[in-house]
Design a protein around this motif. Structure first.
Motif, short mmCIF file in Angstrom:
data_model
loop_
_atom_site.label_atom_id
_atom_site.label_comp_id
_atom_site.label_asym_id
_atom_site.label_seq_id
_atom_site.Cartn_x
_atom_site.Cartn_y
_atom_site.Cartn_z
N MET A 1 0.84 -1.19 0.00
CA MET A 1 0.00 0.00 0.00
C MET A 1 0.88 1.25 0.00
O MET A 1 1.81 1.34 0.80
CB MET A 1 -0.87 -0.03 1.28
CG MET A 1 -1.83 1.12 1.42
SD MET A 1 -3.29 0.89 0.41
CE MET A 1 -4.14 2.43 0.67
N TYR A 3 1.31 5.54 0.06
CA TYR A 3 0.68 6.79 0.52
C TYR A 3 1.50 7.96 0.01
O TYR A 3 2.73 7.89 -0.07
CB TYR A 3 0.64 6.85 2.04
CG TYR A 3 -0.27 5.81 2.67
CD1 TYR A 3 -1.61 6.10 2.96
CD2 TYR A 3 0.22 4.54 2.97
CE1 TYR A 3 -2.43 5.16 3.53
CE2 TYR A 3 -0.61 3.59 3.54
CZ TYR A 3 -1.93 3.90 3.83
OH TYR A 3 -2.74 2.96 4.39
N ALA A 81 2.05 -0.64 5.57
CA ALA A 81 1.06 -1.72 5.60
C ALA A 81 -0.36 -1.18 5.77
O ALA A 81 -1.31 -1.71 5.20
CB ALA A 81 1.37 -2.68 6.75
N ASP A 82 -0.52 -0.12 6.54
CA ASP A 82 -1.85 0.43 6.76
C ASP A 82 -1.74 1.88 7.23
O ASP A 82 -0.63 2.39 7.39
CB ASP A 82 -2.65 -0.41 7.77
CG ASP A 82 -1.97 -0.50 9.12
OD1 ASP A 82 -1.56 0.54 9.65
OD2 ASP A 82 -1.82 -1.62 9.65
N LEU A 83 -2.89 2.52 7.47
CA LEU A 83 -2.89 3.94 7.81
C LEU A 83 -2.20 4.21 9.15
O LEU A 83 -1.58 5.25 9.31
CB LEU A 83 -4.32 4.49 7.82
CG LEU A 83 -4.40 6.03 7.97
CD1 LEU A 83 -3.84 6.74 6.74
CD2 LEU A 83 -5.83 6.49 8.23
N ASP A 84 -2.30 3.28 10.09
CA ASP A 84 -1.63 3.50 11.37
C ASP A 84 -0.12 3.65 11.18
O ASP A 84 0.51 4.52 11.78
CB ASP A 84 -1.92 2.35 12.35
CG ASP A 84 -3.30 2.49 13.00
OD1 ASP A 84 -3.96 3.51 12.76
OD2 ASP A 84 -3.70 1.57 13.73
N LEU A 87 0.52 6.99 9.35
CA LEU A 87 0.36 8.16 10.23
C LEU A 87 1.55 8.30 11.18
O LEU A 87 1.99 9.40 11.49
CB LEU A 87 -0.95 8.07 11.03
CG LEU A 87 -2.25 8.22 10.22
CD1 LEU A 87 -3.46 8.13 11.14
CD2 LEU A 87 -2.28 9.52 9.44
N ARG A 88 2.07 7.17 11.63
CA ARG A 88 3.24 7.22 12.51
C ARG A 88 4.43 7.83 11.75
O ARG A 88 5.14 8.69 12.25
CB ARG A 88 3.57 5.80 13.01
CG ARG A 88 4.18 5.77 14.40
CD ARG A 88 4.25 4.35 14.94
NE ARG A 88 2.95 3.73 15.11
CZ ARG A 88 2.67 2.47 14.80
NH1 ARG A 88 3.60 1.68 14.31
NH2 ARG A 88 1.46 1.99 14.99
N PRO A 105 -4.00 8.11 0.54
CA PRO A 105 -3.67 6.80 -0.05
C PRO A 105 -3.70 6.85 -1.57
O PRO A 105 -4.46 7.62 -2.15
CB PRO A 105 -4.81 5.92 0.47
CG PRO A 105 -5.98 6.85 0.63
CD PRO A 105 -5.38 8.18 1.02
N LEU A 107 -4.88 4.84 -4.86
CA LEU A 107 -5.92 3.85 -5.11
C LEU A 107 -5.31 2.56 -5.66
O LEU A 107 -4.28 2.61 -6.31
CB LEU A 107 -6.94 4.40 -6.10
CG LEU A 107 -8.02 5.30 -5.49
CD1 LEU A 107 -8.94 5.81 -6.58
CD2 LEU A 107 -8.82 4.56 -4.43
#
Lengths: 107, 411
Positions: A1, A3, A81-84, A87-88, A105, A107
């Protein structure tokens, strides 16, 4: 993923030497930890040129597509891997470059 | 089973099973939208079939199975049409087995996802009420005084953001957990407060559907995180506040302040449960957070059979502790209200006046000043403060109360 981290700034001040050094340290760690995809700083909005060739007759306009006090000063593209996780990383990115960072993100 | 038992069974199943069914489907299909819609369809099927077929022996299992079938039907339909698109919207789940423990519950994942800090606070409230609480979009829109279409769009966008930005569907890691639990509690406290002092001219002054839902969800969190002091504190705070609901609004629709309430109509069962939780936290001997301190303050109030029996020195001491944890102007204002009972309204007014810069737009600030000025015999200033409070207040019962107090002032 992946961003996009957009670096948002509101004055015509370039990054200071300390800010550049902090960004370099952060970039090295992004690469070491496997998050790095690409990053770069951008010229000021007045250096932008907009082309509109939707009608086939290319229209060239001097300046950015939208005039605003805040502008895109640079960006990172990172792998997370993901938004958490994103964001970190963005929290650290904002601290290192001393500017606001928008996370979006792909698409 | 008689006709009246079936609707009751459906309501009971909705209360106890909705969040579990949505959470189980979200986990299995990786899509909150499908989970929500399939759960709604399963309940619609229950409404249709249970009166004829009877209530199944295990309603939760029946609803989960039915919802799963509905979800599979929908995925098959949509895969034919736009499988690629559906794939892009699939909720992120890393698939790795989570560390199991006391908090490994599907519903917890759901709550933490709905209350993710990347969502706007209002959106977290709306999503939690819809996906965890099972309220309809229309009910949520009514509670927050917005158009149903506006609320529907807000919820739809939030679900799309969760999917597109990959907000993870999991209980946060141990290091993030305290901050994230605090976020969940803030959402539940917002829901409760909106119910207890409801906004708007066309709504009941106390919305027991919202206060009840907030308590129910906090009980759920409490069951999932029994060792968390602030969870216990928030539940105690809600129970002790709720215990006074019957005395809070008069027959003529006017707010009744604590000093004038009929204490005989307080709910002794809720008070006993709230006091038990407060005692449990005292025994834990861990520095309390803001909800635990607020609960303790309410425990002191609900221990007094008469307003004159109130232990104001203890209440002021608890507010001192609260100011230490949360030095916000609203807390300082509430401390001043208690100080008025201990040291007199002049001391309290001096403390309140120092908050003018921060709280000039807050109705309770002007209502507090109005009451203190009235008690000090400063009628014209009290009247001006009542006028400001009435102009800023949004709760019908509070406006009625403030108006009567203002109109009782001598000319």
């Amino acid at each position: 993923m992946q961003y996009l981290f957009s670096v948002i700034h509101d004055s015509e001040a370039l990054a200071t030497d300390e800010e550049m050094a902090a960004i370099d340290v952060f970039n090295d760690r992004l690469q070491a930890d496997g998050h790095w995809v690409f990053a770069g700083g951008l010229g000021f909005p007045y250096s932008a040129t907009v082309i509109d060739n939707r009608g086939g007759d290319a229209l060239v306009t001097d300046g950015p597509f939208v005039e605003s006090k805040e502008y895109l000063a640079g960006f990172w593209i990172i792998e997370a891997a993901d938004l958490d996780v994103a964001l970190r990383l963005a929290t650290e990115a904002s601290q290192h470059c001393n500017r606001k960072v928008e996370v979006r993100p792909f698409l | 089973m008689s006709d009246t038992d079936v609707p009751a069974a459906i309501t009971a199943a909705h209360r106890s099973e909705w969040a579990r069914v949505v959470a189980a489907l979200a986990r299995r299909f990786g899509d909150l939208d499908i989970a929500e819609e399939a759960a709604a369809e399963a309940w619609a099927a229950a409404v249709e079939r249970w009166p004829a077929d009877g209530v199944p022996p295990n309603p939760g299992a029946w609803l989960t199975t039915t919802a799963t079938r509905k979800a599979i039907d929908r995925i098959r339909r949509e895969n034919k049409r736009d499988g690629k698109h559906r794939e892009a919207l699939i909720l992120y789940d890393d698939g790795a087995p989570e560390p199991t423990g006391p908090i490994d519950d599907e519903r917890l994942r759901l709550i933490f996802t709905c209350c993710h800090p990347a969502l706007a606070p209002q959106t977290r409230v709306a999503l939690t009420l819809r996906l965890v609480g099972g309220l309809t979009v229309a009910e949520i829109a009514r509670a927050f005084l917005v158009q149903e279409s506006t609320m529907g769009q807000r919820i739809t966008r939030a679900k799309a953001k969760i999917a597109q930005a990959r907000i993870p569907y999991r209980v946060p890691s141990a290091e993030d957990l305290p901050a994230r639990v605090a976020g969940v509690l803030a959402v539940l406290f917002l829901v409760y407060n909106e119910g207890y002092l409801a906004t708007g001219p066309d709504t009941d002054p106390v919305r027991r559907d919202l206060t009840g839902e907030a308590i129910r969800l906090t009980r759920l969190i409490r069951a999932l995180l029994p060792g968390d002091g602030e969870v216990a504190g928030l539940l105690a705070l809600m129970l002790l506040t709720e215990s006074r609901h019957a005395a809070r609004v008069s027959a003529t629709g006017e707010l009744v302040t604590l000093d004038e309430q009929d204490r005989g109509s307080w709910d002794t069962g809720l008070i006993a449960e709230g006091h038990r939780l407060v005692r449990e936290r005292l025994a834990a001997r861990v520095a309390p957070g803001r909800y635990q301190i607020l609960a303790a303050i309410n425990a002191v109030h609900t221990s007094a059979r008469d307003i004159r029996d109130t232990d104001w020195s203890q209440i002021v001491a608890l507010y001192d502790q609260l100011v230490h944890v949360d030095p916000s102007p609203v807390v300082v204002l509430n401390r001043a209200i208690a100080v008025a009972e201990l040291d007199g309204p002049d001391v309290a007014l001096a403390a309140a006046d120092r908050l003018d810069g921060a709280l000039a737009g807050y109705h309770a600030y002007h209502a507090t000043r109005a009451d203190l000025l009235r008690r000090l015999g400063r009628g014209p200033e009290a009247r001006a403060a009542y006028d400001r409070a009435i102009a800023l207040a949004g709760n019908t019962a509070e406006i009625a109360y403030l108006s009567r107090r203002r109109d009782q002032l001598g000319r």
